[in-house]
Design a protein around this motif. Structure first.
Motif, PDB file in Angstrom:
ATOM      1  N   ALA A 127       1.895  16.742  -2.801  1.00  0.00           N
ATOM      2  CA  ALA A 127       1.112  15.576  -3.216  1.00  0.00           C
ATOM      3  C   ALA A 127       0.781  14.661  -2.045  1.00  0.00           C
ATOM      4  CB  ALA A 127       1.879  14.796  -4.284  1.00  0.00           C
ATOM      5  N   PHE A 147      -1.432  14.095  -9.348  1.00  0.00           N
ATOM      6  CA  PHE A 147      -1.574  13.891  -7.904  1.00  0.00           C
ATOM      7  C   PHE A 147      -2.409  14.997  -7.252  1.00  0.00           C
ATOM      8  CE2 PHE A 147       2.772  12.251  -8.982  1.00  0.00           C
ATOM      9  CZ  PHE A 147       2.448  10.904  -8.914  1.00  0.00           C
ATOM     10  N   LYS A 174      -6.579   9.948  -5.544  1.00  0.00           N
ATOM     11  CA  LYS A 174      -5.218   9.715  -6.045  1.00  0.00           C
ATOM     12  C   LYS A 174      -5.283   8.718  -7.194  1.00  0.00           C
ATOM     13  CE  LYS A 174      -4.582   6.279  -2.417  1.00  0.00           C
ATOM     14  NZ  LYS A 174      -3.959   5.975  -1.136  1.00  0.00           N
ATOM     15  N   CYS A 228       4.787   8.221  -5.323  1.00  0.00           N
ATOM     16  CA  CYS A 228       3.863   7.124  -5.623  1.00  0.00           C
ATOM     17  C   CYS A 228       3.824   6.110  -4.486  1.00  0.00           C
ATOM     18  CB  CYS A 228       4.255   6.455  -6.932  1.00  0.00           C
ATOM     19  SG  CYS A 228       3.941   7.472  -8.391  1.00  0.00           S
ATOM     20  N   LEU A 284       1.629   7.385  -1.720  1.00  0.00           N
ATOM     21  CA  LEU A 284       0.208   7.440  -2.058  1.00  0.00           C
ATOM     22  C   LEU A 284      -0.388   6.063  -2.333  1.00  0.00           C
ATOM     23  CD1 LEU A 284       0.216  10.543  -4.435  1.00  0.00           C
ATOM     24  CD2 LEU A 284      -0.668  10.444  -2.091  1.00  0.00           C
ATOM     25  N   THR A 306       0.278   4.437  -5.021  1.00  0.00           N
ATOM     26  CA  THR A 306       0.052   4.469  -6.461  1.00  0.00           C
ATOM     27  C   THR A 306       1.109   3.652  -7.188  1.00  0.00           C
ATOM     28  OG1 THR A 306      -0.978   6.656  -6.392  1.00  0.00           O
ATOM     29  CG2 THR A 306       0.020   6.012  -8.480  1.00  0.00           C
TER      30      THR A 306
END
Length: 407
Positions: free
Chosen positions: A227, A257, A277, A299, A302, A304
């Motif tokens: 990811a 992802f 993403k 997360c 990323l 996120t």
């Protein structure tokens, strides 16, 4: 020992053989010790499984299982039915802070002779093995599935088998189903329906070899790597689509992802190509809490946001994993809010480089944070804590062109 991890390539490719699931391995070792006649292939090479094997062959009164929580729970029940044997079951300082009271109370209600050596409700415990005559027990359904599995594993050795009545909402159902399937594969009959588990009495099982699937919890770190990479293609063996392990939900979760899972005959391939993403994700992990750390760090890397719920059992693991996650994510620049059973990660800004991640004697802290090295160099303190479940972790990272610098 500290390890500094770096990775400078945009694409991650490789093929790895992952050790057998310690969850499956430890269940099968208990069954094999009770009923003999079983051969186990692809057994986990984790510290936890080695500790279990050693404990089951020990002739000593004191059995020290160190940090192995599964071994503590399963062996408490196992030694309770070893007629005529006295055992003092102990562990590391952290293990002596992890409760066993609910399991001990359940076993005592069945006639077991168990006492506490120091603090009420906690190891070390002294067990006077005896023949238990009870054929039924009740306990709360929302406790650790390891307590329930411990009782299931000894159920067939009792004269009339065992009926377990679970009161309330069941958590970690996949682990209960895994235990049931391991018993059934061994030749022991049982069922789980309407909060009632029935394990039939069994005098002996027929000779057979039972293969252990590779560990999906260990696979989670490579899902995270896929990811976080710009592009990835990673093949992992030995896995099957119809898995007993709750953490196999990774294949679905990581689609968010951009990671797709292809199932071959005896392996999976993780592929990611460049894609957008997600701004945020939300997951209920009550059936797979061991992958919470991995998802949170994915997360973070990323940028996120995420909300992870169903995490109430994380507070009694090798460390309080919710507090540990909050501490270490915030070192890297993230913002985290935790409660007794959930974690909420805010969208992150720029990650800080060369942060030293404390591992708290917890193998999953080390492995969950390692993939962040795809974004920024990171230092893992007490790095070899990974041997608890995955001794080859860093050598496998090197096969994927991670730079592992030992200090």
């Amino acid at each position: 020992m500290k390890f500094k991890l770096k990775h400078s390539q945009e694409t991650v490719k490789g093929a790895l053989q992952i050790t057998g699931s310690k969850s499956e391995s430890n269940r099968l070792l208990i069954i094999e010790s009770l009923f003999k006649n079983l051969e186990i292939s692809n057994l986990s090479n984790s510290d936890d499984t080695q500790v279990m094997k050693k404990a089951l062959t020990s002739n000593e009164v004191e059995v020290d299982i160190h940090h192995a929580g599964t071994a503590m729970r399963f062996l408490t029940a196992y030694f309770a039915v070893q007629e005529g044997r006295e055992t003092v079951l102990t562990g590391s300082p952290r293990m002596q802070e992890r409760p066993v009271k609910l399991l001990v109370e359940a076993l005592r209600s069945m006639g077991a002779d168990i006492s506490y050596e120091r603090n009420e409700g906690y190891p070390p415990i002294r067990i006077q093995g005896k023949k238990l005559q009870a054929n039924a027990v009740s306990l709360q359904a929302n406790i650790s599935s390891q307590y329930i599995s411990a009782l299931m594993l000894i159920g067939a050795s009792l004269p009339e088998g065992l009926t377990i009545n679970l009161e309330g909402q069941v958590t970690s159902t996949p682990y209960i189903l895994m235990t049931l399937e391991m018993l059934q594969r061994s030749g022991i009959q049982g069922s789980f329906e309407d909060n009632i588990i029935r394990i039939e009495a069994c005098a002996a099982v027929s000779p057979k070899t039972i293969p252990v699937e590779s560990d999906w919890s260990s696979a989670s770190y490579f899902y995270s790597i896929a990811a976080l990479a710009e592009e990835a293609e990673i093949r992992l063996s030995n896995y099957r689509k119809e898995s007993l392990q709750g953490d196999s939900c990774l294949a679905t979760i990581y689609q968010q992802f951009g990671v797709e899972t292809s199932f071959e005959e005896n392996s999976i391939t993780l592929k990611k190509s460049k894609c957008s993403k997600p701004a945020s994700i939300s997951e209920d992990l009550r059936n797979s809490p061991d992958i919470a750390q991995t998802i949170a760090v994915t997360c973070l890397g990323l940028g996120t946001a995420c909300k992870l719920t169903g995490l109430h059992t994380l507070k009694i693991k090798e460390t309080d994993r919710l507090v540990a996650l909050k501490n270490e994510i915030e070192k890297l620049g993230g913002e985290v809010v935790i409660s007794d059973e959930h974690l909420e990660l805010k969208p992150s800004a720029i990650l800080k480089e060369n942060v030293e991640i404390e591992t708290y004697n917890d193998h999953r802290m080390a492995m969950a944070f390692a993939p962040i090295a795809l974004k920024v160099p990171v230092i893992i303190a007490d790095a070899m804590v990974v041997s608890k479940s995955y001794p080859d972790f860093y050598s496998d990272l090197e096969k994927l062109n991670f730079e592992v610098i030992k200090d």
